[in-house]
Write an enzyme that holds these catalytic residues in place. Structure first.
Site, PDB file in Angstrom:
ATOM      1  N   VAL A 125      -5.395   0.237   3.077  1.00 47.39           N
ATOM      2  CA  VAL A 125      -5.516  -1.228   3.047  1.00 47.39           C
ATOM      3  C   VAL A 125      -6.753  -1.617   2.234  1.00 47.39           C
ATOM      4  CG1 VAL A 125      -6.015  -3.279   4.451  1.00 47.39           C
ATOM      5  CG2 VAL A 125      -4.261  -1.652   5.192  1.00 47.39           C
ATOM      6  N   LYS A 138      -5.722  10.583   0.714  1.00 49.75           N
ATOM      7  CA  LYS A 138      -5.800   9.230   1.274  1.00 49.75           C
ATOM      8  C   LYS A 138      -7.026   8.569   0.645  1.00 49.75           C
ATOM      9  CE  LYS A 138      -6.676   7.048   5.786  1.00 49.75           C
ATOM     10  NZ  LYS A 138      -6.781   7.295   7.237  1.00 49.75           N
ATOM     11  N   GLU A 167       0.832  -1.213   0.000  1.00 44.63           N
ATOM     12  CA  GLU A 167       0.000   0.000   0.000  1.00 44.63           C
ATOM     13  C   GLU A 167       0.862   1.258   0.000  1.00 44.63           C
ATOM     14  OE1 GLU A 167      -1.612   1.694   3.474  1.00 44.63           O
ATOM     15  OE2 GLU A 167      -1.067   0.012   4.758  1.00 44.63           O
ATOM     16  N   SER A 178     -13.087   1.582  10.199  1.00 43.66           N
ATOM     17  CA  SER A 178     -12.346   1.645   8.938  1.00 43.66           C
ATOM     18  C   SER A 178     -13.049   0.838   7.840  1.00 43.66           C
ATOM     19  CB  SER A 178     -10.941   1.093   9.140  1.00 43.66           C
ATOM     20  OG  SER A 178     -10.261   1.075   7.904  1.00 43.66           O
ATOM     21  N   ALA A 179     -13.034   1.392   6.644  1.00 44.04           N
ATOM     22  CA  ALA A 179     -13.551   0.661   5.480  1.00 44.04           C
ATOM     23  C   ALA A 179     -12.694  -0.561   5.170  1.00 44.04           C
ATOM     24  CB  ALA A 179     -13.608   1.582   4.261  1.00 44.04           C
ATOM     25  N   ASP A 180     -11.530  -0.671   5.819  1.00 43.90           N
ATOM     26  CA  ASP A 180     -10.700  -1.871   5.629  1.00 43.90           C
ATOM     27  C   ASP A 180     -11.512  -3.131   5.938  1.00 43.90           C
ATOM     28  OD1 ASP A 180      -8.651  -0.065   5.208  1.00 43.90           O
ATOM     29  OD2 ASP A 180      -7.496  -0.611   6.989  1.00 43.90           O
ATOM     30  N   LYS A 231      -4.053  -1.730  14.567  1.00 42.40           N
ATOM     31  CA  LYS A 231      -3.320  -0.767  15.369  1.00 42.40           C
ATOM     32  C   LYS A 231      -3.905  -0.694  16.775  1.00 42.40           C
ATOM     33  CE  LYS A 231      -3.615   1.980  11.851  1.00 42.40           C
ATOM     34  NZ  LYS A 231      -3.408   1.440  10.516  1.00 42.40           N
ATOM     35  N   ASP A 247     -17.133   5.397  13.757  1.00 36.00           N
ATOM     36  CA  ASP A 247     -15.888   5.359  12.992  1.00 36.00           C
ATOM     37  C   ASP A 247     -15.309   3.945  12.960  1.00 36.00           C
ATOM     38  OD1 ASP A 247     -13.534   5.770  11.674  1.00 36.00           O
ATOM     39  OD2 ASP A 247     -12.799   7.374  12.985  1.00 36.00           O
TER      40      ASP A 247
HETATM   41  N1  PSU Z   1      -0.797   0.545   8.871  1.00 38.27           N
HETATM   42  C1  PSU Z   1       0.312   1.257   9.163  1.00 38.27           C
HETATM   43  N2  PSU Z   1       0.317   2.594   8.866  1.00 38.27           N
HETATM   44  C2  PSU Z   1      -0.731   3.179   8.207  1.00 38.27           C
HETATM   45  C3  PSU Z   1      -1.886   2.409   7.889  1.00 38.27           C
HETATM   46  C4  PSU Z   1      -1.861   1.098   8.254  1.00 38.27           C
HETATM   47  O1  PSU Z   1       1.271   0.724   9.711  1.00 38.27           O
HETATM   48  O2  PSU Z   1      -0.663   4.363   7.896  1.00 38.27           O
HETATM   49  C5  PSU Z   1      -3.045   3.013   7.129  1.00 38.27           C
HETATM   50  C6  PSU Z   1      -3.592   1.938   6.210  1.00 38.27           C
HETATM   51  O3  PSU Z   1      -3.586   2.452   4.897  1.00 38.27           O
HETATM   52  C7  PSU Z   1      -5.014   1.711   6.692  1.00 38.27           C
HETATM   53  C8  PSU Z   1      -5.357   3.083   7.188  1.00 38.27           C
HETATM   54  O4  PSU Z   1      -5.859   1.245   5.693  1.00 38.27           O
HETATM   55  O5  PSU Z   1      -4.156   3.465   7.888  1.00 38.27           O
HETATM   56  C9  PSU Z   1      -6.584   3.048   8.065  1.00 38.27           C
HETATM   57  O6  PSU Z   1      -7.143   4.318   8.098  1.00 38.27           O
HETATM   58  P1  PSU Z   1      -8.658   4.520   8.588  1.00 38.27           P
HETATM   59  O7  PSU Z   1      -8.632   4.140  10.028  1.00 38.27           O
HETATM   60  O8  PSU Z   1      -8.953   5.993   8.367  1.00 38.27           O
HETATM   61  O9  PSU Z   1      -9.511   3.626   7.743  1.00 38.27           O
HETATM   62 MN    MN Z   2     -12.277   6.100   9.892  1.00 43.19          MN
END
Ligand code: PSU
Ligand code: MN
Length: 309
Positions: free
Chosen positions: A107, A87, A26, A141-143, A160, A139
């Protein structure tokens, strides 16, 4: 511009054609997850780790509206160094293309693009998931939703630790995303080896992960993603006391600064990197390099299975 077809790097195109192992990477981690100037250097190291283990890296991102699978070094440099890189989650891809944007894929977006490109293995650091205040903010993640419908294996160090890990595991179950520990039955928490939750399944070799992928394909029943949770060894994790302090501080700052939505993850990661004087950065880099190596070995095993079939 009206040609919005995915562009493939020459080496990636050739590897896919020949059935050689390819690992998707990614770009959000590069443009939003790691501080400059280390980010570009680390992005190159990640690709190197994939190559060293015998696969071709395909870093995915958008350059001037063109979706690219297998960014070249100039494109990677651009996404790592210019301001205003968006992003991009899956829903953003077409809009970003039509408006000619530079963008880094999360992701979610990377998984979706990789699967569309016929790449079955993807390495990242930590997945997105359910945020701690999700009961109020919604909130998530769309992941997660994307992995539910995308046939890809994602090698990561869990989700995380800034997230609600238990809620994330519950959502993964609901959504039907497979989760296996790599040589562990404890779910890792990114910076931390163990996030405090048991896993039902563990696998102990790249070949066994490749067998999972073959079984899924031959069954034709489960079409969702597989998370291969690959923890850091205990002696390489971020000191848990430092981690907990930094997280508490970061969550308070988040509230103070009114940060919400897609800015939350980059904000907290940046806080970790500055508040730990680079200790979290070093851990983050180790995580992703180890994951790149394992993903490449899985891709090699999967390619061997395909060649034998
Ligand atoms: N893992 C990491 N660093 C990052 C991310 C993941 O070690 O920056 C990123 C990935 O791209 C993941 C995104 O999809 O953070 C998630 O963001 P959000 O919570 O806004 O969906
Ligand atoms: Mn989010």
């Amino acid at each position: 511009m009206t040609n919005f077809h995915i562009r493939y790097g020459a080496e990636v195109a050739e590897a896919l054609r020949a059935g050689h192992p390819v690992v998707a990477l990614e770009s959000t981690i590069v443009s939003h997850g790691l501080p400059r100037p280390d980010n570009l250097h680390v992005a190159r190291q990640i690709e190197r780790a994939v190559r060293d283990a015998g696969a071709v890296p395909a870093t995915i991102g958008m350059v001037g509206g063109r979706l690219v699978v297998g960014l070249d070094d100039a494109e990677l440099t651009r996404l790592a160094t210019v301001d205003g890189v968006a992003k991009l989650s899956v829903r953003d891809l077409a809009v970003a293309a039509a408006t000619g944007a530079d963008g880094a894929t999360t992701v979610a977006a990377t998984s979706a693009v990789a699967a569309a490109a016929g790449i079955g293995v993807f390495a990242t650091g930590g997945l997105g998931g359910v945020h701690r205040e999700a009961a109020q903010t919604f909130d998530e993640s769309a992941d997660l939703m994307t992995l539910a419908r995308t046939p890809i294996a994602v090698v990561c160090a869990g989700v995380k630790s800034i997230l609600d890990v238990g809620a994330t595991l519950e959502r993964l179950e609901t959504l039907g995303v497979g989760v296996v520990g790599y040589r562990t039955r404890r779910f890792p928490g990114f910076y931390l080896t163990d996030a405090g939750f048991d896993l039902d399944w563990s696998v102990d070799s790249p070949e066994q992960v490749a067998d999972v992928l073959v079984a899924r394909e031959q069954h034709g029943v489960h079409r969702g993603g597989l998370i291969v949770a690959h923890p850091l060894p205990v002696d390489e994790q971020l000191d848990p006391a430092l981690h907990d302090r930094t997280l508490t501080e970061g969550l308070a700052l988040l509230e103070r600064d009114g940060v919400t939505g897609k800015a939350v993850t980059p904000y907290l990661l940046a806080h970790f990197h500055s508040a730990t004087q680079g200790a979290s950065l070093a851990v983050n880099v180790r995580i992703i390099l180890r994951n790149a190596d394992l993903a490449a070995r899985i891709a090699v095993a999967a390619a061997a299975r395909r060649a034998a079939a």
